[in-house]
Motif scaffolding. Structure first.
Motif, short mmCIF file in Angstrom:
data_model
loop_
_atom_site.label_atom_id
_atom_site.label_comp_id
_atom_site.label_asym_id
_atom_site.label_seq_id
_atom_site.Cartn_x
_atom_site.Cartn_y
_atom_site.Cartn_z
N ILE A 1 65.86 -58.96 136.44
CA ILE A 1 65.00 -58.91 137.64
C ILE A 1 64.29 -60.25 137.74
CG2 ILE A 1 64.63 -56.41 137.65
CD1 ILE A 1 62.09 -56.83 136.08
N SER A 2 63.78 -60.57 138.92
CA SER A 2 63.22 -61.91 139.10
C SER A 2 61.98 -61.88 139.98
CB SER A 2 64.27 -62.82 139.73
OG SER A 2 63.71 -64.08 139.99
N PHE A 3 60.92 -62.53 139.49
CA PHE A 3 59.71 -62.68 140.28
C PHE A 3 59.56 -64.14 140.72
CE2 PHE A 3 54.84 -62.65 140.41
CZ PHE A 3 54.80 -62.09 141.66
N THR A 4 60.53 -64.99 140.32
CA THR A 4 60.42 -66.42 140.61
C THR A 4 61.48 -66.86 141.61
OG1 THR A 4 61.95 -66.91 138.82
CG2 THR A 4 59.58 -66.94 138.30
N GLY A 5 62.45 -65.99 141.85
CA GLY A 5 63.57 -66.39 142.70
C GLY A 5 64.70 -67.03 141.92
N GLU A 6 64.47 -67.27 140.62
CA GLU A 6 65.52 -67.84 139.76
C GLU A 6 66.31 -66.71 139.11
OE1 GLU A 6 66.35 -71.11 139.30
OE2 GLU A 6 64.87 -71.42 140.89
N LEU A 7 67.49 -67.05 138.61
CA LEU A 7 68.19 -66.15 137.71
C LEU A 7 67.22 -65.84 136.57
CD1 LEU A 7 70.85 -64.87 136.64
CD2 LEU A 7 71.31 -67.06 135.54
N SER A 8 67.05 -64.55 136.24
CA SER A 8 65.94 -64.23 135.35
C SER A 8 66.17 -62.91 134.62
CB SER A 8 64.66 -64.16 136.22
OG SER A 8 63.58 -63.75 135.46
N TYR A 9 65.76 -62.86 133.36
CA TYR A 9 65.90 -61.66 132.54
C TYR A 9 64.55 -61.32 131.90
CZ TYR A 9 70.87 -62.72 132.92
OH TYR A 9 72.11 -62.99 133.41
N GLU A 10 64.28 -60.03 131.81
CA GLU A 10 63.10 -59.59 131.06
C GLU A 10 63.55 -58.71 129.91
OE1 GLU A 10 59.76 -59.45 134.62
OE2 GLU A 10 59.94 -57.72 133.28
N ILE A 11 63.06 -59.01 128.71
CA ILE A 11 63.44 -58.22 127.55
C ILE A 11 62.21 -57.43 127.08
CG2 ILE A 11 64.53 -58.25 125.28
CD1 ILE A 11 65.32 -61.20 125.95
N ASN A 12 62.34 -56.09 127.07
CA ASN A 12 61.28 -55.22 126.54
C ASN A 12 61.64 -54.81 125.13
OD1 ASN A 12 59.83 -55.25 128.85
ND2 ASN A 12 60.30 -53.15 129.47
N ILE A 13 60.70 -54.98 124.23
CA ILE A 13 60.95 -54.58 122.84
C ILE A 13 59.67 -53.97 122.31
CG2 ILE A 13 60.24 -56.76 121.73
CD1 ILE A 13 62.87 -56.45 120.02
N GLU A 14 59.78 -53.11 121.33
CA GLU A 14 58.57 -52.50 120.75
C GLU A 14 57.57 -53.60 120.40
OE1 GLU A 14 57.93 -49.42 117.36
OE2 GLU A 14 60.06 -49.39 117.92
N SER A 15 56.32 -53.37 120.70
CA SER A 15 55.31 -54.43 120.61
C SER A 15 55.32 -55.19 119.29
CB SER A 15 53.92 -53.85 120.83
OG SER A 15 53.64 -53.84 122.20
N LYS A 16 55.49 -54.45 118.19
CA LYS A 16 55.36 -55.12 116.90
C LYS A 16 56.47 -56.17 116.69
CE LYS A 16 57.53 -51.20 114.59
NZ LYS A 16 57.34 -50.13 113.62
N TYR A 17 57.58 -56.08 117.46
CA TYR A 17 58.62 -57.09 117.32
C TYR A 17 58.51 -58.18 118.39
CZ TYR A 17 60.64 -53.34 114.53
OH TYR A 17 60.83 -52.36 113.60
N GLY A 18 57.46 -58.08 119.22
CA GLY A 18 57.33 -58.99 120.36
C GLY A 18 57.34 -60.45 119.98
N ARG A 19 56.55 -60.78 118.98
CA ARG A 19 56.43 -62.19 118.61
C ARG A 19 57.74 -62.70 118.03
NH1 ARG A 19 52.10 -65.68 115.45
NH2 ARG A 19 53.35 -67.58 115.41
N SER A 20 58.39 -61.89 117.22
CA SER A 20 59.63 -62.35 116.60
C SER A 20 60.71 -62.54 117.66
CB SER A 20 60.02 -61.38 115.49
OG SER A 20 61.26 -60.80 115.74
N LEU A 21 60.75 -61.64 118.65
CA LEU A 21 61.72 -61.82 119.73
C LEU A 21 61.43 -63.10 120.52
CD1 LEU A 21 64.01 -60.74 121.64
CD2 LEU A 21 62.16 -59.74 123.02
N TRP A 22 60.13 -63.28 120.81
CA TRP A 22 59.70 -64.47 121.57
C TRP A 22 60.17 -65.74 120.85
CZ3 TRP A 22 56.98 -65.55 126.10
CH2 TRP A 22 56.41 -66.83 126.21
N GLU A 23 59.95 -65.77 119.53
CA GLU A 23 60.30 -66.99 118.78
C GLU A 23 61.81 -67.17 118.74
OE1 GLU A 23 58.00 -68.02 115.29
OE2 GLU A 23 56.42 -66.67 115.94
N SER A 24 62.57 -66.05 118.68
CA SER A 24 64.03 -66.16 118.75
C SER A 24 64.45 -66.78 120.08
CB SER A 24 64.69 -64.79 118.62
OG SER A 24 64.31 -64.19 117.42
N CYS A 25 63.78 -66.38 121.16
CA CYS A 25 64.10 -66.91 122.49
C CYS A 25 63.81 -68.41 122.56
CB CYS A 25 63.31 -66.18 123.58
SG CYS A 25 63.73 -64.44 123.73
N ILE A 26 62.65 -68.79 121.99
CA ILE A 26 62.27 -70.21 122.00
C ILE A 26 63.33 -71.02 121.24
CG2 ILE A 26 60.58 -71.86 121.10
CD1 ILE A 26 59.28 -70.45 123.35
#
Ligand SMILES: [Zn+2]
Lengths: 91, 1000
Positions: B812-837
């Protein structure tokens, strides 16, 4: 600050509740059938009684249930509390 | 001992010397003294200047009703406090007090000039004079008033002290530790009721504890001795908690009361030791017994405000409690018996005293006592004038005419250094009325007394209008027994002897030989309003007591009219020729005495002021130099500056990166509501404007929610996770309100629907990756997943695993760009974020904050509810007709979309604005006009969002403009302080109208 007897939880401090205004205003089942005046009657017109008033309350910081309450606005005495859908008591 | 400390009492420890300063000069007092008693013991009466006329004023009372002795404490320290009543503060070693409202100094006061021009400052003077011309207000009137008023200085540093709140529940709360409170508390506690007794002074006993007059005897003992024994008995009771230095602030309905306990105010600054200063008790009591006592009334006569004029009973308390004589040559001026107790007390200590009484005679035992002692009494007389500037020197008295309306005979001048006045007593009904109780007027002694109908509280003692000792003791015992349903009171067989007043007379405004306009008979000492101000207000047509009060400012000072309200009422009644009881009183509002802000806020200061919500990625944002923005209670990264970039520079860089390669956003704060049940899709049909029944499982859809009045309320994307299972997202700030609103409809309008709502905002962390390279990054993170447009199209969702952890990917996109949102259980949020970076490193993935998000969506013409809407915009106004279903029979707000008001064509509508100069950036909130020379200028709309778009290389703005839909291409103006900016109405989608980038 009143004490309200939530029909689901019992007596609790007023700070746990929020008031939702006048009770027993039923949303019209067929809004499209209504003219502007009739719709405005539902949408905007509320009583503001000095005396016994029927109100909607929500146990917002508790069980989150809505219920009805009969309160005398002149002295905050609560005459009755009853669940949604139940018949209003005669006061 | 000083000249005025003439008596040793058991309440003041004269072995413990305390030194303090007043206006820079050092004085000595003893432990147990108030600032007022210590000053009087040093012969100091003059403590301030009056508010309007700057007349010298002295200590007038011994309690919370004090209008004059208002001090600044510990000036120039972080502990400084203004408006402290000298009669209430206990002295401690090192206390620094100074007088207020006396610039440039107490003894030489330039504002005293006002005293001579006072005929020019009548009631309503401020309203009449300072109204016009308007331009004078800010630069001339206001600074003038502020300089000459000066009610104390606020502290300039943060309050270093600790305040606390505590809840308390009890069977019986007794307010006031005087004789009636002590009797009540004892009866309650002895009958197994959990009882709390609060008293605002540091010791119990009220005025009876120093009542040593032989005419007042209980069970064969002097009343003070009897009470002393009762108090020691009281302290042995297990069920009873006694809180001294605790004053009642408010008495709310359902017996909910606030009381402030002073814990360390009486300690020297270096002994406070970081302890709590004040505690606010929040008490819920089953039964409340109010024994608040009564306040002595002054008498209203010409020049009744000189230093040295003190309430008669206060003179007695200073003498018998503190051991201080207010003067050495005293005159008592009274209309009642109680002041004779003061006279007898003074006389017995060998101090000169005379009495002026407006009554023709009185024959009770206390009067006989005074007469036997040989005290000189001037019957049927009134004071017509007083003399002495900084302290009273003498008075003039005359006889009263038969009906009391005039004075007759010769003037008689008498020397004195203290005039003790008493106009009778006013029951403290404040508590009773605060709780909703009504009052009755008692004609015989002109007092309002509680009219008791409340089953959960009673009033006892003098606050109930019982003024004689026998009445107090016996009525209290009987009332408390009935109230608590107790058979044995414990005071049933008590014997009480006391003087009983036989003659009563009251004159609200005492007569004089000179005309009223030439007298100054003060009613409200703190606000300097006089009897003639009240009469002027009546002549000018004010009738209601509430209006007269505001017009003359009577009763509106920090003492809230404790001494003045009754006289104001009495004079109104006399002047208007009506019965006082029919006028009613002004409203008694909490707090009873001023509360510190510290006590009100308690521990809710600094970081405890409000809840702070942080996402699970928060620490990463801090480590990466994010600047934060508050969105509701959430902390959201606003922008991530690199190398000293400012907001503008950082946002330009972040925005370009998101459009040209890849950007990453922490979207965890968006509200998330889990919706389940067999009627879930029907429910969504009813709450959103568009249709939901046909949304396939695994698909996402944008929805707009209205209020029943047709105005846009919230928006967000909802995903169908299963046949009967949806995940709704809401705006960050709207999440809680949306959930409440949906619950309301489910429970009250549509209870037949099988739907369950659960807030899951905090359960999932959301990472959003957008930009032309986002798909490549997702592929690196989820190598087994097919991200082709066919397998994973825009507006769809899929479950996935990352490091064996389940997550949901939404395209889904709120910017008009090709865009993905990943939902993960909160406690894994930071680790997912860092994997993305990490996965995005090769594409220079750029973290961006809310400001860039806002810019990107504005380029694309997406609204933000709450920024581009303000509760008065329909979807039609927003040119979002496409999302309003024509087929659906009903949804929340549908009927309102064709009310006569909502179909008006000249409503404010959403448009784009382009500045003629592409480098000119409009200010959000700026007004828009179409004709500059129209007078008055007509504002036809305002700018809601405005940015410089780095991707379009020009300034863009969203705005709402009356009839804007039809104005495309039209020239408008945005007038600013120094210039008018020329703008052209445009389409509000500035970038990629064809939606090519979403599938890039
Ligand atoms: Zn509940």
């Amino acid at each position: 600050m009143f004490i309200i007897n939530c029909p689901y939880c019992g007596e609790r401090d007023q700070s746990e509740f929020s008031c939702g205004g006048e009770a027993h205003i039923i949303r019209p089942k067929q809004p499209t059938e209504l003219n502007d005046d009739q719709w405005a009657e539902y949408l905007f017109m509320r009583k503001n009684i000095k005396g016994v008033q029927f109100e909607r309350w929500n146990h917002a910081h508790g069980c989150r249930k809505w219920f009805n309450l009969v309160r005398d606005t002149s002295n905050d005495k609560i005459h009755a509390v009853y669940k949604m859908g139940e018949k209003p008591p005669v006061i | 001992m000083t000249k005025y400390r003439i008596n040793k009492t058991r309440f003041i420890d004269q072995t413990k010397n305390v030194s303090f300063t007043f206006d820079g000069k050092t004085y000595h007092g003893f432990e147990g003294d108030t600032l007022a008693s210590a000053l009087l013991s040093n012969g100091i009466h003059l403590v301030g200047r009056s508010f309007k006329y700057h007349r010298p004023r002295g200590i007038m009372s011994c309690g919370s009703e004090e209008p004059n002795a208002i001090c600044q404490i510990n000036n120039n320290t972080e502990y400084t406090e203004p408006n402290v009543r000298a009669t209430e503060i206990e002295i401690y070693e090192g206390l620094k007090a100074s007088s207020q409202n006396c610039w440039p100094s107490l003894n030489f006061d330039i504002g005293g000039v006002n005293n001579f021009i006072s005929p020019l400052i009548p009631a309503g003077f401020y309203y009449k004079t300072f109204m016009w011309p308007k331009s004078f207000w800010k630069k001339i009137y206001e600074p003038l008033i502020r300089m000459s008023a000066g009610l104390g200085k606020s502290p300039t540093k943060p309050d270093p002290e600790i305040y606390d709140h505590k809840h308390e529940h009890c069977d019986v709360l007794v307010i006031g530790g005087g004789i009636s409170g002590i009797i009540s508390a004892k009866i309650a506690a002895k009958n197994n009721l959990k009882t709390i007794l609060i008293e605002d002074k540091n010791i119990l006993g009220g005025s009876t504890i120093y009542q040593n007059n032989k005419n007042f005897v209980i069970d064969g003992q002097k009343s003070n001795e009897w009470l002393t024994n009762e108090i020691s008995e009281l302290q042995k009771l297990d069920n009873l908690t006694i809180k001294t230095r605790t004053s009642l602030a408010a008495f709310h309905s359902y017996n909910y009361l606030l009381a402030k306990e002073n814990i360390s105010d009486h300690l020297p600054l270096d002994k406070k030791d970081g302890s709590i200063r004040q505690r606010l008790w929040k008490i819920r009591a089953d039964k409340v017994i109010v024994g608040a006592g009564a306040i002595e009334r002054p008498l209203i006569f010409n020049n009744n405000d000189r230093p040295g004029i003190i309430l008669a009973h206060s003179v007695k308390k200073y003498l018998d409690f503190y051991g201080v004589s207010s003067g050495l040559n005293n005159i008592i001026f009274t209309n009642n018996d109680s002041a004779y107790e003061t006279a007898v007390s003074l006389f017995e200590k060998g101090i000169s005293v005379k009495i002026v009484d407006i009554r023709k005679k009185s024959s009770s035992s206390i009067i006989k006592n005074a007469e036997e002692l040989g005290i000189e009494i001037y019957w049927n007389s009134t004071v017509i004038n007083t003399f002495g500037y900084k302290k009273i020197k003498s008075i003039e008295i005359m006889n009263l005419s038969e009906d009391g309306s005039n004075v007759t005979g010769n003037k008689n001048k008498i020397q004195c250094d203290c005039l003790a006045i008493s106009g009778g007593w006013t029951p403290m009904v404040h508590m009773h009325t605060q709780s909703g109780g009504k009052l009755d007027f008692r004609e015989i002694d002109q007092v309002f007394v509680p009219s008791e109908k409340n089953e959960n509280h009673i009033n006892v003692g003098s606050c109930n209008g019982d003024f004689e000792l026998e009445e107090i003791v016996k009525n209290t015992n009987n009332k408390v027994k009935t109230f608590l349903n107790i058979n044995e009171g414990g005071f049933d067989k008590i014997s009480v002897l006391c003087s009983k007043e036989s003659e009563k007379k009251n004159i609200w405004l005492l007569p004089n030989t000179i005309s009223e306009s030439k007298t100054k008979s003060f009613i409200d000492f703190q606000n300097d309003s006089t009897a003639k101000d009240i009469k002027l207000a009546l002549r000018e047509g004010f009738k209601s007591i509430e209006h007269v009060k505001r017009y003359t400012t009577t009763g509106m000072a920090t003492d809230q009219g404790k001494l003045s309200n009754m006289h104001a009422l009495g004079i109104i009644a006399d002047t208007a020729g009506v019965k006082m009881g029919t006028l009613g009183t002004t409203t008694f509002r909490p707090p009873f005495t001023p509360l510190t802000f510290g006590a009100i806020v308690g521990r809710s200061v600094g970081k405890f002021f409000d809840v702070v919500r942080k996402t699970s990625i928060h620490e990463w944002h801090i480590q990466n130099n994010a600047k934060f923005e508050n969105v509701g209670q959430w902390k959201r990264p606003w922008y991530y500056p690199i190398n000293n970039e400012n907001l503008y520079e950082a946002v330009q860089r972040e925005s370009k990166a998101a459009r040209n390669s890849a950007g990453i956003l922490d979207a965890s704060t968006l509200g998330k509501i889990d919706i389940q049940g067999s009627d879930a899709s029907e429910f969504l049909n009813r709450v959103y404007t568009n249709a939901w029944s046909k949304l396939g499982i695994g698909k996402c859809r944008y929805g707009l929610m209205l209020n029943e009045d047709g105005m846009v309320y919230d928006d967000g994307v909802t995903t169908r996770l299963g046949e009967n299972h949806f995940l709704m997202t809401t705006t960050t700030g709207g999440a809680a309100n949306v959930l409440s609103k949906l619950e309301d409809y489910l429970q009250t309008e549509w209870p037949e629907l099988d739907v369950y709502l659960t807030s899951v905002t905090d359960h999932y962390s959301t990472t959003s990756i957008c930009g032309p390279n986002s798909k490549k990054i997702l592929k690196k993170l989820f190598p087994n997943k097919d991200f082709s447009d066919e397998a994973f199209p825009h507006m769809s969702y899929q479950d996935a695993l990352i490091d064996k952890i389940e997550c949901r990917i939404m395209r889904i996109s709120f910017t008009g760009e090709l865009s993905y949102e990943i939902n993960i259980e909160s406690k894994y949020g930071r680790s997912l974020w860092e994997s993305c970076i990490k996965a995005g490193e090769e594409y220079k993935i750029t973290p961006y904050g809310t400001e860039t998000m806002h810019l990107l969506r504005a380029e694309k013409g997406f609204i933000i509810v709450g920024q581009d809407t303000d509760g008065t915009m329909t979807p039609i106004d927003l040119q979002m007709d496409w999302i309003v279903s024509k087929k659906k029979y009903d949804f929340i707000g549908k009927r309102s979309l064709y009310r006569s008001d909502t179909i008006r064509e000249d409503r404010k509508q959403l448009v784009g604005l382009l500045t003629d100069d592409p480098n000119e950036i409009l200010e959000e909130g700026a007004q828009i006009v179409s004709e500059l020379d129209k007078n008055p200028v007509e504002m036809i709309g305002h700018v809601t969002s405005s940015y410089f778009s780095p991707n379009l290389n020009k300034s863009i703005a969203l705005a709402v403009v009356k009839g804007g839909k039809k104005m495309k291409g039209q020239k408008l103006f945005v007038p600013m302080e120094n210039k008018n900016i020329n703008v052209t109405v445009s389409d509000f989608i500035f970038l990629d109208k064809e939606n090519k980038r979403i599938n890039a």
